[in-house]
Design a protein around this motif. Structure first.
Motif, PDB file in Angstrom:
ATOM      1  N   SER A 157      25.835  29.959  13.637  1.00  0.00           N
ATOM      2  CA  SER A 157      25.603  28.723  12.862  1.00  0.00           C
ATOM      3  C   SER A 157      27.122  29.079  12.077  1.00  0.00           C
ATOM      4  O   SER A 157      27.209  28.007  11.679  1.00  0.00           O
ATOM      5  CB  SER A 157      24.339  29.151  11.732  1.00  0.00           C
ATOM      6  OG  SER A 157      23.324  28.290  12.638  1.00  0.00           O
TER       7      SER A 157
ATOM      8  N   ARG B 289      27.420  37.601  18.244  1.00  0.00           N
ATOM      9  CA  ARG B 289      26.154  36.920  17.582  1.00  0.00           C
ATOM     10  C   ARG B 289      25.960  37.520  16.483  1.00  0.00           C
ATOM     11  O   ARG B 289      26.006  39.095  16.250  1.00  0.00           O
ATOM     12  CB  ARG B 289      25.119  36.982  18.508  1.00  0.00           C
ATOM     13  CG  ARG B 289      24.787  36.163  19.854  1.00  0.00           C
ATOM     14  CD  ARG B 289      25.322  34.518  19.616  1.00  0.00           C
ATOM     15  NE  ARG B 289      23.485  34.345  19.083  1.00  0.00           N
ATOM     16  CZ  ARG B 289      23.132  32.897  17.911  1.00  0.00           C
ATOM     17  NH1 ARG B 289      24.267  32.790  17.710  1.00  0.00           N
ATOM     18  NH2 ARG B 289      21.759  33.358  17.962  1.00  0.00           N
TER      19      ARG B 289
ATOM     20  N   GLN C 283      23.793  38.201  14.971  1.00  0.00           N
ATOM     21  CA  GLN C 283      22.532  39.428  14.925  1.00  0.00           C
ATOM     22  C   GLN C 283      22.840  41.521  15.831  1.00  0.00           C
ATOM     23  O   GLN C 283      22.038  41.697  15.899  1.00  0.00           O
ATOM     24  CB  GLN C 283      20.814  38.747  16.065  1.00  0.00           C
ATOM     25  CG  GLN C 283      20.765  37.424  15.896  1.00  0.00           C
ATOM     26  CD  GLN C 283      21.639  36.270  15.601  1.00  0.00           C
ATOM     27  OE1 GLN C 283      22.313  35.807  16.489  1.00  0.00           O
ATOM     28  NE2 GLN C 283      20.737  35.104  15.518  1.00  0.00           N
TER      29      GLN C 283
ATOM     30  N   ASP D  37      21.057  39.045   6.102  1.00  0.00           N
ATOM     31  CA  ASP D  37      19.964  39.706   6.794  1.00  0.00           C
ATOM     32  C   ASP D  37      19.547  40.053   7.787  1.00  0.00           C
ATOM     33  O   ASP D  37      19.237  41.076   8.189  1.00  0.00           O
ATOM     34  CB  ASP D  37      19.242  38.228   7.209  1.00  0.00           C
ATOM     35  CG  ASP D  37      20.402  36.986   7.620  1.00  0.00           C
ATOM     36  OD1 ASP D  37      21.509  37.568   7.923  1.00  0.00           O
ATOM     37  OD2 ASP D  37      19.580  35.617   7.820  1.00  0.00           O
TER      38      ASP D  37
ATOM     39  N   LYS E 246      26.273  27.240   6.788  1.00  0.00           N
ATOM     40  CA  LYS E 246      26.684  26.340   7.763  1.00  0.00           C
ATOM     41  C   LYS E 246      27.471  25.681   7.306  1.00  0.00           C
ATOM     42  O   LYS E 246      28.539  25.097   7.506  1.00  0.00           O
ATOM     43  CB  LYS E 246      25.695  26.319   9.254  1.00  0.00           C
ATOM     44  CG  LYS E 246      25.948  25.214   9.983  1.00  0.00           C
ATOM     45  CD  LYS E 246      24.325  25.464  10.970  1.00  0.00           C
ATOM     46  CE  LYS E 246      24.386  24.295  12.029  1.00  0.00           C
ATOM     47  NZ  LYS E 246      23.383  24.280  12.616  1.00  0.00           N
TER      48      LYS E 246
ATOM     49  N   GLU F  84      18.646  26.387   4.770  1.00  0.00           N
ATOM     50  CA  GLU F  84      19.902  26.297   4.310  1.00  0.00           C
ATOM     51  C   GLU F  84      19.188  24.519   3.552  1.00  0.00           C
ATOM     52  O   GLU F  84      19.570  24.365   1.737  1.00  0.00           O
ATOM     53  CB  GLU F  84      20.948  25.943   4.779  1.00  0.00           C
ATOM     54  CG  GLU F  84      22.406  25.664   4.041  1.00  0.00           C
ATOM     55  CD  GLU F  84      23.751  25.554   4.994  1.00  0.00           C
ATOM     56  OE1 GLU F  84      23.597  25.815   6.394  1.00  0.00           O
ATOM     57  OE2 GLU F  84      24.951  25.260   4.507  1.00  0.00           O
TER      58      GLU F  84
HETATM   59  N1  LIG Z   1      21.860  26.369   8.401  1.00  0.00           N
HETATM   60  C1  LIG Z   1      22.023  27.493   8.550  1.00  0.00           C
HETATM   61  N2  LIG Z   1      20.778  28.095   9.793  1.00  0.00           N
HETATM   62  C2  LIG Z   1      20.936  28.991   9.683  1.00  0.00           C
HETATM   63  N3  LIG Z   1      21.275  30.331  10.070  1.00  0.00           N
HETATM   64  C3  LIG Z   1      22.367  30.211   8.926  1.00  0.00           C
HETATM   65  C4  LIG Z   1      22.805  28.507   8.058  1.00  0.00           C
HETATM   66  N4  LIG Z   1      23.287  28.906   7.330  1.00  0.00           N
HETATM   67  C5  LIG Z   1      23.706  30.040   7.246  1.00  0.00           C
HETATM   68  N5  LIG Z   1      23.292  30.806   8.209  1.00  0.00           N
HETATM   69  C6  LIG Z   1      22.724  32.181   8.432  1.00  0.00           C
HETATM   70  O1  LIG Z   1      23.551  32.804  10.264  1.00  0.00           O
HETATM   71  C7  LIG Z   1      23.002  33.452  10.695  1.00  0.00           C
HETATM   72  C8  LIG Z   1      22.046  33.431  12.025  1.00  0.00           C
HETATM   73  O2  LIG Z   1      23.232  32.396  12.694  1.00  0.00           O
HETATM   74  P1  LIG Z   1      23.161  31.635  14.147  1.00  0.00           P
HETATM   75  O3  LIG Z   1      24.227  31.386  14.853  1.00  0.00           O
HETATM   76  O4  LIG Z   1      21.893  32.542  14.194  1.00  0.00           O
HETATM   77  O5  LIG Z   1      21.854  30.825  13.634  1.00  0.00           O
HETATM   78  P2  LIG Z   1      21.240  29.738  14.666  1.00  0.00           P
HETATM   79  O6  LIG Z   1      21.846  28.270  13.655  1.00  0.00           O
HETATM   80  O7  LIG Z   1      20.368  30.150  14.518  1.00  0.00           O
HETATM   81  O8  LIG Z   1      21.934  29.888  16.412  1.00  0.00           O
HETATM   82  P3  LIG Z   1      21.051  29.343  17.127  1.00  0.00           P
HETATM   83  O9  LIG Z   1      21.638  27.581  17.608  1.00  0.00           O
HETATM   84  O10 LIG Z   1      21.596  30.272  18.521  1.00  0.00           O
HETATM   85  O11 LIG Z   1      19.722  29.525  17.113  1.00  0.00           O
HETATM   86  C9  LIG Z   1      22.230  34.190  10.125  1.00  0.00           C
HETATM   87  O12 LIG Z   1      22.870  35.189   8.747  1.00  0.00           O
HETATM   88  C10 LIG Z   1      21.391  32.964   8.522  1.00  0.00           C
HETATM   89  O13 LIG Z   1      21.433  34.013   7.230  1.00  0.00           O
END
Ligand SMILES: Nc1ncnc2c1ncn2[C@@H]1O[C@H](COP(=O)(O)OP(=O)(O)OP(=O)(O)O)[C@@H](O)[C@H]1O
Ligand SMILES: O=P(O)(O)OC[C@H]1O[C@H](OP(=O)(O)OP(=O)(O)O)[C@H](O)[C@@H]1O
Ligand SMILES: [Mg+2]
Length: 291
Positions: free
Chosen positions: A13, A51, A53, A72, A91, A165
């Motif tokens: 993201s 990642r 995480q 987080d 994002k 978001e």
């Molecule tokens: N719109 C958003 N959606 C999800 N996570 C976000 C967003 N904006 C910022 N973040 C931050 O991005 C991190 C998560 O990133 P990650 O790449 O895991 O998101 P994800 O969209 O859940 O990934 P995946 O596509 O693998 O599910 C967290 O720290 C979260 O707070």
């Protein structure tokens, strides 16, 4: 051999927004499909996609010197790292991400206390367990691999703790936010060993300063104008500025040159007032960085 900083770019993201921010700050990071080792036009940096995480874990171990991840996940992993600075972006927007407690639209739940004995699905298991334990509300927290919103629609759980978001996923699934549990923004992390190394620390601080100053300049502009000396008090009163406007003399004239930095949104209010007060030759220019 050259000094090199190993830097983690968050995959997922935050990836595109982070690369865009580095571009504004002066670094071109190029990510080619399927490669986890982005190129960067700085011989003092090596980038790696990681990642968010897992960023805290690798920075804590010193496997990489520094990196960016959402606060987080750094908290979830209780990573022992140096938090150099925070930056407010997500994002798609310049707002923090929110972790929220969410239920189906027909649920009667009005607050966390109504979830006594309930099953909650989330990716952020540790945080969610701690949140309910601190309030003495016994719940069953289940790890979710994603598509978490679907689980509460299907009745696979009673509630979810999810990140949001824009709110579009929650809306698209007809769900309801019960309350906010935590806000998260990206943070720049450094390992304790990199922070103790003078060269690496200086490099990390350079990156932090330039990333933050690029964010700070977004939506800000400079305004410059000529003003009759007799109206300067009134003109400076209507001008917003970071500190005070800069004033200099025009050559061989009793006019002054006035310069100020302000939010782009204020320009449409300020310019008509400046014209009424006798300002001339007003120019507006964009800013790349505010340091
Ligand atoms: N719109 C958003 N959606 C999800 N996570 C976000 C967003 N904006 C910022 N973040 C931050 O991005 C991190 C998560 O990133 P990650 O790449 O895991 O998101 P994800 O969209 O859940 O990934 P995946 O596509 O693998 O599910 C967290 O720290 C979260 O707070
Ligand atoms: O409030 P919004 O702007 O809609 O953004 C939040 C959504 O984005 C992420 O989903 P992701 O794309 O990671 O899907 P996933 O649930 O499969 O992980 C997150 O898990 C939310 O579902
Ligand atoms: Mg996800």
């Amino acid at each position: 051999m050259n000094n090199v900083l190993n830097f983690g770019i968050p995959k997922g993201s935050l990836e595109n927004a982070t690369v865009e921010l580095f571009k504004k700050a002066g670094w071109q990071i190029s990510i080619s499909s399927r490669s986890y080792f982005p190129g960067v036009d700085d011989s003092e940096m090596n980038c790696k996609l990681i990642r968010p995480q897992e960023m805290g874990k690798y920075v804590e171990r010193g496997t990489i010197d520094a990196g960016i991840a959402g606060r987080d996940w750094v908290r979830e992993n209780e990573a022992d790292v140096v938090e150099v600075c925070e930056m407010v972006y997500s994002k798609v927007s310049r707002r923090p991400a929110r972790w929220v407690l969410v239920v189906g639209s027909d649920s009667k739940v009005q607050g966390p206390e109504d979830l006594h004995g309930a099953t909650i699905s989330t990716e952020l298991v540790g945080f969610t367990k701690r949140y309910f334990a601190e309030r003495n509300i016994p719940v069953n927290v289940e790890f979710s691999w994603g598509a978490t919103e679907a689980k509460v629609v299907d009745g696979l759980c009673d509630a979810i703790v999810e990140v949001t978001e824009t709110g579009s996923t929650i809306k698209a699934n007809g769900l309801r936010i019960v309350c906010d549990l935590m806000e998260s923004v990206p943070v720049l992390l450094a390992s304790t060993s990199a922070w103790a190394d003078p060269w690496k620390r200086e490099k990390i601080e350079q990156i932090a300063t330039l990333l933050k100053s690029s964010l700070a300049a977004e939506g800000m502009v400079g305004l410059k104008m000529n003003a009759p000396a007799s109206r300067i008090e009134a003109i400076t009163k209507v001008l917003p500025s970071l500190k005070n406007p800069t004033i200099s003399h025009l050559y061989n004239s009793d006019w002054l040159s006035v310069e100020s930095i302000m939010s782009e949104k204020e320009v449409r209010r300020v310019v008509p007032e400046l014209l009424k007060l006798g300002a001339e030759g007003i120019i507006e220019y964009p800013l790349n960085k505010i340091i």
